[in-house]
Design an enzyme around this catalytic site. Structure first.
Site, PDB file in Angstrom:
ATOM      1  CG  ASP A 214      -1.909   1.083   1.276  1.00 55.13           C
ATOM      2  OD1 ASP A 214      -2.701   1.186   0.322  1.00 55.13           O
ATOM      3  OD2 ASP A 214      -1.908   1.852   2.259  1.00 55.13           O
ATOM      4  CD  GLU A 284      -2.111   2.531  -3.499  1.00 53.44           C
ATOM      5  OE1 GLU A 284      -3.152   3.128  -3.800  1.00 53.44           O
ATOM      6  OE2 GLU A 284      -1.808   2.271  -2.321  1.00 53.44           O
TER       7      GLU A 284
END
Length: 554
Positions: A214, A284
């Site tokens: 993330d 990401e």
């Protein structure tokens, strides 16, 4: 017509790693399948649907969104324990069973890893904020106020307002790049790095095949905490406007050059567990400059295996604009690096809502035939559209903290559509699902589309089958083809004697192309699912919103 240097740059892979020839399917665990009638999807529900994923759809790997214990301030991306399962989703025994059942079906399991921040309810932060003398005092990013009591710099939260919150006990500010309930970890503290690398080891020991990281570019901040310069052009620093956040260039609150050494160490950790099967890292990354994005592969491909490529999410949906994105990506890849593509995820409006149902089919053919690893968002294989969320059912804090900017993400996280029952088979009819089910669930669900040979599900499963059957469509080289039709994007995929043309019409009007150098040929799949024919390519007619997958004779 062939450009030798370009073909060399996109040469086929002779010994692909599993993730290079895989299709990844993102599952929002909370929205996929409720197994215990509480209105919330869970790990047991994922197990229940593994046969659909493998045998009906035909994907190769699943990516699970966070299932860790969490107060759910940000949909589980505020983790309070990295080494357990939230009871909402199950327990560790169920997770272990999921991995075992997936592996039995030759499905890989990728899980979300949230390293930038924890929940403010995590024991580490509770201790860190308790005292300057606590052993955890330096595990988060703390700073004294300016002389006037204001925050130490001008950094902003993605979710609105200052990125700094005052803590009355420590009498210092702590950094939160997102919600105040998500304090940023201090990755310059070696104890933090050790603890977070041990989190990776914990899940690797349980058999996971990789991690989706993330906000991978946020981990390292400027150690001097310098102010970000103002973005006077108001050019968005992400892919869509985030309001005041885009009033700055984010030079110092993310992506410090030190981050590359960190990912080299993470790469080595995964290599240590790759003696039997390679483990993959997917980052990401929202970087405004494609060169800085490509740098996360590492100069020697020793950082992230797949920095997520989101550029097709934001590009104007026009043939030449899309081709430019693809060709530019191929041009900046380090030698030997593997591309990837994303057309939907849990943070973006649904594919069919952005493009319409007709172009969503064209987009699906594009996604599953380009060179690189595609990630397919759950429900996009059905053409699921954005849900309608009444104000009183809104859950996403982003919608609440920045009203008026239409940044809420509940609309793309609604329950999966399995059948035509009251809640589409996601949960029992007498149970209220955590988010409303799509108003179109009676006609858009899996069971109905399985019976329709022209459905979006039928198109997707056929594309996936062809991709598995032909190396040219998975690991073959890519070459863009010049055409006189501005509304069409054509490219070649080739592996040995296998050659396929993919020709996509981005307009709703008929287009005629001359591709005679590649004929004779045979259309083996149209996005309309009503056309398979032998033809010469000197006069190829594409209907409006049609894509064709064409086998060329060697």
């Amino acid at each position: 017509m062939e450009n030798t240097a370009y073909l060399q740059a996109t040469s086929p892979v002779t010994q692909p790693l599993w993730w290079q020839c895989s299709v990844i399917y993102q599952i929002c665990v909370r929205s996929f399948q409720d197994s215990n009638a509480d209105g919330v999807g869970d790990l047991a529900g994922v197990i229940k649907r593994l046969d659909y994923l493998k045998d009906v759809l035909g994907i190769d790997a699943i990516w699970l969104t966070p299932f860790y214990p969490s107060p759910m301030a940000d949909g589980g991306y505020d983790v309070s324990d990295y080494a357990d399962i939230d009871p909402l989703f199950g327990d560790l025994a169920t997770f272990d069973l999921l991995v075992a059942e997936a592996h039995t079906r030759h499905l890989r399991v990728i899980i979300d890893y949230v390293p930038n921040h924890t929940s403010d309810q995590h024991p580490w932060f509770i201790q860190s904020r308790s005292s300057h003398k606590n052993p955890y005092h330096n595990w988060y990013v703390w700073s004294d106020p300016n002389t006037d009591g204001s925050p130490p710099n001008n950094w902003l939260s993605v979710f609105g307002g200052s990125a700094w919150s005052w803590d009355a006990t420590r009498k210092q500010y702590y950094l939160h790049s997102f919600l105040p309930q998500q304090p940023d970890l201090n990755w310059r503290n070696d104890e933090v790095k050790t603890a977070m690398f041990n989190v990776l080891r914990f899940w690797l020991e349980r058999g996971v095949d990789g991690f989706r990281i993330d906000v991978a570019h946020f981990l390292m901040k400027d150690p001097l905490l310098r102010n970000n310069p103002l973005n006077t052009s108001l050019s968005p620093t992400f892919w869509r406007s985030f309001g005041p956040y885009d009033g700055q260039w984010h030079f110092y609150d993310q992506g410090h050059p030190d981050i590359h050494k960190l990912y080299q160490e993470l790469h080595q950790l995964l290599d240590d567990y790759s003696d039997k099967q390679p483990r993959v890292s997917i980052g990401e990354l929202h970087r405004p400059d494609i060169g800085s994005w490509a740098a996360y592969y590492g100069r020697d491909l020793d950082e992230l295996h797949l920095p997520f490529n989101f550029r097709l999410l934001s590009v104007p949906w026009q043939a030449q604009e899309v081709r430019l994105v693809v060709d530019e990506l191929e041009s900046v890849l380090p030698t030997g690096a593997w591309p990837n593509y994303v057309l939907g995820n849990h943070d973006e409006p649904r594919l069919a809502s952005r493009l319409g149902q007709a172009q969503a089919r064209v987009a699906m053919m594009l996604l599953l035939t380009l060179r690189g690893t595609p990630t397919l968002y759950y429900g996009d294989e059905l053409g699921m559209q954005n849900g309608v969320i009444p104000p009183e059912r809104t859950i996403d804090h982003w919608a609440q903290t920045m009203p008026g900017l239409d940044l809420g993400r509940d609309q793309e996280r609604t329950p999966m559509l399995w059948d035509g029952s009251k809640h589409a088979g996601f949960c029992p009819p007498e149970t209220e699902p955590w988010l409303p089910v799509s108003q179109r669930h009676e006609q858009d669900h899996v069971m109905a589309q399985l019976m329709d040979p022209c459905s979006m599900l039928s198109l997707t499963s056929r594309l996936l089958a062809l991709r598995r059957e032909h190396n040219a469509l998975s690991i073959g080289k890519y070459l863009a083809i010049e055409t006189t039709a501005e509304d069409c994007f054509a490219f070649l995929r080739q592996y040995g004697s296998q050659r396929f043309l993919i020709v996509l019409n981005f307009a709703n009007s008929e287009q005629i192309l001359d591709l005679s150098p590649f004929g004779p040929a045979c259309i083996i799949l149209s996005t309309h699912l009503d056309r398979e024919e032998h033809l010469d390519l000197d006069h190829l007619t594409l209907r409006g919103n049609e894509g064709c997958l064409i086998a060329c004779k060697a």
